[in-house]
Design an enzyme around this catalytic site. Structure first.
Site, mmCIF file in Angstrom:
data_model
loop_
_atom_site.group_PDB
_atom_site.id
_atom_site.type_symbol
_atom_site.label_atom_id
_atom_site.label_comp_id
_atom_site.label_asym_id
_atom_site.label_seq_id
_atom_site.Cartn_x
_atom_site.Cartn_y
_atom_site.Cartn_z
ATOM 1 N N LYS A 181 62.862 49.809 -22.446
ATOM 2 C CA LYS A 181 62.056 48.605 -22.636
ATOM 3 C C LYS A 181 62.859 47.538 -23.369
ATOM 4 C CE LYS A 181 59.239 51.188 -24.766
ATOM 5 N NZ LYS A 181 58.132 51.780 -25.551
ATOM 6 N N THR A 212 50.981 42.342 -30.930
ATOM 7 C CA THR A 212 51.697 43.254 -30.028
ATOM 8 C C THR A 212 51.742 44.685 -30.567
ATOM 9 O OG1 THR A 212 53.792 42.645 -31.096
ATOM 10 C CG2 THR A 212 53.160 41.411 -29.103
ATOM 11 N N GLY A 214 51.256 48.390 -30.904
ATOM 12 C CA GLY A 214 50.885 49.461 -29.989
ATOM 13 C C GLY A 214 51.326 49.273 -28.554
ATOM 14 N N THR A 215 52.210 48.300 -28.300
ATOM 15 C CA THR A 215 52.632 48.077 -26.907
ATOM 16 C C THR A 215 53.378 49.290 -26.345
ATOM 17 O OG1 THR A 215 54.590 46.922 -27.758
ATOM 18 C CG2 THR A 215 52.735 45.569 -27.064
ATOM 19 N N GLY A 216 54.238 49.900 -27.169
ATOM 20 C CA GLY A 216 54.994 51.059 -26.684
ATOM 21 C C GLY A 216 54.103 52.245 -26.389
ATOM 22 N N CYS A 217 53.188 52.534 -27.302
ATOM 23 C CA CYS A 217 52.230 53.626 -27.083
ATOM 24 C C CYS A 217 51.402 53.365 -25.833
ATOM 25 C CB CYS A 217 51.304 53.767 -28.287
ATOM 26 S SG CYS A 217 52.132 54.116 -29.842
#
Length: 284
Positions: A181, A212, A214-217
């Site tokens: 990412k 933003t 928690g975008t990865g989770c």
């Protein structure tokens, strides 16, 4: 330990991750994502954090035997189609989760969580080697961001050319698919996907917002949900990016720091259309 044959009326995904008291990331974000994408979410909590949109105040890892018990008890009864890992705070928990993955034979999406948005450490430094050598070879897909990939490879990654080299190096560690990412890039955010043969970029316009968290989770959870629904990996990666981009764009603006996403943005758009067309409001 084996997971029951999938005969459930709804796909099932088990998330093994930490708890976020602000509900923007971790277990809470995963379960919201699963619900939004039509799969049944199960959870095994690895750590408890005290955090809000401004940062992490405290972290406590749970005992290894309790983490194992959570995983085993749901797989023995309800079963799962896909596993997704997030915050695994220490080497002992990583090793235990890896053993559960081997025993179940389930496909797993690994989000190699290492630190919170405010920089707070969520992975003990000594556990990095265990994550690299024990868990990554078991992964169907890994979804590191640039700092996580840099830590795993021991080198800096800042350009698109370096990202293309990095996905190949990460793939050599054992996962079957890699999504690197690029949201930490200064330029437009571009992700790079590699499956051992094909490599392609996924770009989107940067949304100017501080919300933003928690975008990865959310991305990894969406990917796991789509895989559980039968999507091929490549298609699931593309759709997961579309979903998380919409969740950022429609973020509710909560808190005084990095606020959470809107995981149910598609549902709320559909509800609004129904009301505009004169239908009855939908409960829930």
């Amino acid at each position: 330990m084996t997971s029951p044959v999938s005969s459930a009326p709804v796909p099932r995904v088990l998330t093994i991750a930490g708890s976020d008291s602000g509900a923007g990331a971790g277990i809470q974000a995963d379960l919201k994502t699963f619900a939004a994408l039509g799969v049944y979410g199960l959870s095994a909590v690895t750590a408890v954090t005290a955090q809000n949109t401004l940062g992490v105040r405290a972290v406590m890892a749970l005992p290894v035997d309790l983490v194992e018990a959570q995983i085993n008890v749901v797989l023995e009864d309800i079963g799962a189609d896909i596993l997704k890992t997030g915050m695994l705070p220490n080497a002992a928990i990583i090793e235990a989760v890896a053993e559960c993955i081997r025993a179940s034979g389930l496909r797993v999406v690994v989000d190699p969580v290492m630190q919170a948005k405010d920089g707070a450490a969520l992975l003990e430094p000594a556990a990095l080697a265990s994550l690299r050598t024990t868990l990554l070879p078991l992964a169907e897909v890994i979804t590191p961001n640039l700092p996580e990939a840099a830590a795993l490879l021991g080198r800096s990654i800042g350009t698109l050319a370096e990202m293309h080299a990095a996905v190949r190096a990460l793939h050599a560690l054992g996962p079957r698919h890699v999504v690197l990412k690029g949201g930490h890039c200064v330029a437009e955010p571009t992700d790079v996907y590699f499956d051992g043969e094909r490599c392609f970029e996924l770009s989107s316009q940067r949304i100017q917002t501080r919300h933003t968290h928690g975008t990865g989770c959310t991305f990894a959870a969406a990917l796991a949900a789509l895989l559980a629904r039968g999507c091929p990996v490549e298609s699931a990666v593309v759709e997961a990016k579309t979903y998380v981009t919409g969740a950022i764009r429609h973020a509710p603006g909560l808190g005084h720091g990095h606020g959470p996403l809107e995981h149910f943005w598609r549902y709320r758009q559909w509800t609004a259309r129904q009301q505009d067309e004169g239908g009855e409001p939908v409960n829930g």
